[in-house]
Design an enzyme around this catalytic site. Structure first.
Site, PDB file in Angstrom:
ATOM      1  N   ALA A 167      50.303  -1.370  59.688  1.00 53.92           N
ATOM      2  CA  ALA A 167      51.078  -1.650  60.899  1.00 53.92           C
ATOM      3  C   ALA A 167      50.326  -1.212  62.146  1.00 53.92           C
ATOM      4  O   ALA A 167      50.304  -1.926  63.158  1.00 53.92           O
ATOM      5  CB  ALA A 167      52.435  -0.954  60.820  1.00 53.92           C
ATOM      6  N   ASP A 168      49.708  -0.042  62.101  1.00 55.67           N
ATOM      7  CA  ASP A 168      48.915   0.415  63.242  1.00 55.67           C
ATOM      8  C   ASP A 168      47.774  -0.545  63.534  1.00 55.67           C
ATOM      9  O   ASP A 168      47.513  -0.910  64.693  1.00 55.67           O
ATOM     10  CB  ASP A 168      48.340   1.806  62.960  1.00 55.67           C
ATOM     11  CG  ASP A 168      49.371   2.915  63.071  1.00 55.67           C
ATOM     12  OD1 ASP A 168      50.337   2.742  63.831  1.00 55.67           O
ATOM     13  OD2 ASP A 168      49.203   3.939  62.399  1.00 55.67           O
ATOM     14  N   LEU A 169      47.061  -0.953  62.505  1.00 60.22           N
ATOM     15  CA  LEU A 169      45.860  -1.766  62.713  1.00 60.22           C
ATOM     16  C   LEU A 169      46.208  -3.170  63.184  1.00 60.22           C
ATOM     17  O   LEU A 169      45.602  -3.683  64.137  1.00 60.22           O
ATOM     18  CB  LEU A 169      45.038  -1.813  61.428  1.00 60.22           C
ATOM     19  CG  LEU A 169      44.535  -0.456  60.921  1.00 60.22           C
ATOM     20  CD1 LEU A 169      43.757  -0.626  59.617  1.00 60.22           C
ATOM     21  CD2 LEU A 169      43.678   0.253  61.955  1.00 60.22           C
TER      22      LEU A 169
END
Length: 403
Positions: A167-169
């Site tokens: 999700a961050d990436l």
């Protein structure tokens, strides 16, 4: 040749992973990224291990090609200098909890009057409004709520997160795409705009065919482990030493696979006549394939199958991957000098622009406050103003700080 985003100034107010990954991409493409960090501790991920010479690997992984300003976000002087910088910036990127950026006076509505060309980019956990609009966001929470974890893992096991912070990436990647689109649109309109995404929306946007199965058919897909949900044989099989991925995605490849493995009789077996039959009889077919694959190693089969026209490849750990000759040939690791570590190996940006060349790492992840004075001067802050900020501790110029 100049890099594509040469001359674009990015005021980076992000921390942890999603925002820093976005601004690293912009830095890779040539933007002047000013990473503004709290004095004293800096970006929270500086403290996350494991450590290389006392420097966090999390921080090293997402902060190449940036300059660091150590600023007191809580003081009037620190907030004033951030607003000064925002007036000079082409892009401001933030991933604070909703409501924080307004308290700092750095929201888009507060800044656009003085800087109408500003592109104001935001990553939140769930969006800036709606029933979850005030919730903070974390990667694994978004992976779970997006449905992605429900698709990952063995059929008889629990939902499983991806081995990297998906999700961050992907939210960082989506936001960098939106920013570059807004920069291009600004050349025609002369106006900036607000760009935003969320951890949740970014992963939902990656659901692809699995999401479409539900939207079109009302079908809730289950977990398939290492096998393709609808094509067979397409997945991980057992060679003599390790798993090997094989993708026989059409009838031609299926026949070639049977011939290569010495299983030509299966071509006429009614259980395996087409993909529907092979999919229905996976367990029997998997046993037959594994029995033949046990005679050679994963890399041996990969060479043999690829030469026969059947997509295949070994399932590597990271040590094997980084020592693979194709990965080395692709230049996916670049070495740069770091003042504490010495020669520092970093991942390369995977994009290759023909007019730029293969090198994407221009400078190492910065020490906290390493560039505080020089970057303020470069961005047009007057020398007496810089000295005042140093005197009242609104900024910290810590060229000796390396953690």
């Amino acid at each position: 040749m100049a890099l594509p985003l040469d001359g674009i100034r990015v005021l980076d107010l992000t921390r942890a992973l999603s925002g820093p990954f976005c601004t690293m991409i912009l830095g890779d493409l040539g933007a002047d990224v000013l990473k503004a960090e709290p004095v004293g501790e800096g970006d929270m991920c500086r403290a996350w291990g494991p450590f290389d010479h006392g420097i966090g690997c999390f921080f090293l992984s997402v902060n190449r090609n940036k300059r660091s300003l150590a600023v007191d976000f809580r003081s009037d002087g620190g907030q004033a200098v951030l607003r000064d910088l925002a007036r000079e910036a082409d892009v401001l990127v933030e991933n604070f909890k909703p409501g924080t950026i307004e308290k700092l006076g750095l929201d888009y509505d507060s800044l656009k009057q003085d800087n109408p060309r500003l592109i104001h980019a935001t990553i939140t956990g769930f969006g800036s409004d709606g029933p979850y609009g005030t919730w903070p966001g974390f990667d694994q929470i978004a992976q779970g709520m997006s449905g992605m974890m429900s698709l990952s893992g063995e059929p008889d096991g629990p939902p499983t997160r991806l081995g990297v912070p998906l999700a961050d990436l992907v939210s960082g990647m989506w936001l960098s795409t939106g920013i570059t689109a807004a920069i291009h649109q600004r050349t025609a309109t002369g106006q900036g705009q607000k760009v935003d995404t969320s951890l949740l929306a970014s992963v939902v946007g990656m659901l692809c065919v699995q999401g479409q199965r539900y939207l079109s058919l009302g079908d809730v897909p289950g977990r398939m482990g290492n096998e393709h949900p609808v094509i067979y044989p397409y997945g991980a099989f057992q060679a003599s030493d390790a798993l090997v991925n094989i993708a026989a995605a059409n009838q031609t490849q299926w026949k070639k696979l049977c011939d290569t493995l010495g299983l030509s009789e299966l071509v006429d077996d009614p259980d395996f006549a087409d993909n529907t039959g092979r999919d229905r009889n996976r367990a029997r077919l998997r046993g037959l394939l594994n029995g033949k694959l046990a005679s050679k190693t994963a890399i041996e089969w990969s060479h043999e199958l690829m030469e026969a026209g059947i997509p295949a490849g070994p399932v590597y750990d990271l040590g094997q991957m980084f020592n693979d000759p194709q990965v080395a040939h692709a230049g996916m690791v670049e070495t740069i000098s770091h003042p504490v570590i010495g020669d520092l190996n970093l991942l390369s940006n995977p994009l290759r622009l023909g007019e730029v060349g293969p090198k994407t790492v221009r400078f190492a992840p910065p020490a906290l406050g390493e560039h505080s004075e020089t970057v303020l001067a470069d961005w047009g802050i007057a020398p007496d103003r810089i000295q005042q900020l140093i005197n009242d501790k609104s900024i910290e110029n810590s060229t000796s700080r390396m953690t």
